[in-house]
Motif scaffolding. Sequence first.
Motif, mmCIF file in Angstrom:
data_model
loop_
_atom_site.group_PDB
_atom_site.id
_atom_site.type_symbol
_atom_site.label_atom_id
_atom_site.label_comp_id
_atom_site.label_asym_id
_atom_site.label_seq_id
_atom_site.Cartn_x
_atom_site.Cartn_y
_atom_site.Cartn_z
ATOM 1 N N ASP A 151 47.131 29.761 45.780
ATOM 2 C CA ASP A 151 48.106 30.548 44.994
ATOM 3 C C ASP A 151 48.839 31.433 46.144
ATOM 4 O O ASP A 151 50.131 31.669 45.801
ATOM 5 N N GLU A 152 48.082 32.209 47.034
ATOM 6 C CA GLU A 152 48.633 33.225 47.764
ATOM 7 C C GLU A 152 49.641 32.656 48.523
ATOM 8 O O GLU A 152 50.596 33.014 49.186
ATOM 9 N N ASP A 153 49.295 31.222 49.133
ATOM 10 C CA ASP A 153 50.117 30.398 50.171
ATOM 11 C C ASP A 153 51.418 30.103 49.363
ATOM 12 O O ASP A 153 52.450 30.297 50.097
ATOM 13 N N ASP B 52 52.852 31.616 46.952
ATOM 14 C CA ASP B 52 53.710 33.092 46.639
ATOM 15 C C ASP B 52 54.334 33.528 48.002
ATOM 16 O O ASP B 52 55.442 33.857 48.037
ATOM 17 N N ALA B 53 53.471 33.400 48.966
ATOM 18 C CA ALA B 53 54.278 33.886 50.324
ATOM 19 C C ALA B 53 55.345 32.932 50.441
ATOM 20 O O ALA B 53 56.430 33.326 51.250
#
Length: 234
Positions: A117-119, A121-122
């Motif tokens: 999820d962080e990847d 979003d980034a």
Amino acid sequence: MASKREVVEKIGVVNHMVGIARHMRREQEAAADANVGRILAMLRIKDGISTREMGMVLGVDSEAMGTTLESMVASGLVELSAAEGEGPKSVTLTEKGRDYQAEAKELSDVALDGFGDEDVDALMGLLERIETSLTGEIGADWREREEERKAKKFQKKGFDRGGRDDRGGRGFRGGRDDRDRGGRGFRGGRDDRGGRGFREDRGGRDDRDRGGRGFRGGRDDRGGFRGGNRRRDD
């Protein structure tokens, strides 16, 4: 370290690859046998069913059923067991068939496989920054202008100003002009609006049905010859 040029080129390559993947999936869906999913669903409910019973329940004729089952056997999804005597064969699921998913994974899941999820979003944040920069270059109304361009291109499709002109036939500005004005003509050659003639043939044949055939320096069929003996029928 990658240059900014390489990054932009890589974005273009990835976008092109996404388009190819979508096209391949459409082709695969068009060629897919819809009976495969139905057979697998039925066997998961009742395994070891006969081909005759399966055809009756699914409403598939024996020829189509045989073709589908042959393909499924070759793919390792099912196995056919011969019945005793003259009875129909029975169909059983293989391990691969039990785990088989008729619907492919979403293309976005394939492209971003392994992204957390962080990847995600980034990556979205970086793409939005690129979009903002390009908007300053091409304008905020680029979507509307692109739609207008496509609409105009669609309207002009089939009309080739340098080739075929379907206003009345076929025409070429530098060659054949066949707009049903009288037949066929060439603006720089044949002119057939009432007969045949050549615009640049003033010293030769001028045959526009003014009275027959005439040459400005030769025969004039209006009454005789301009440059010779002029016959007058008084």
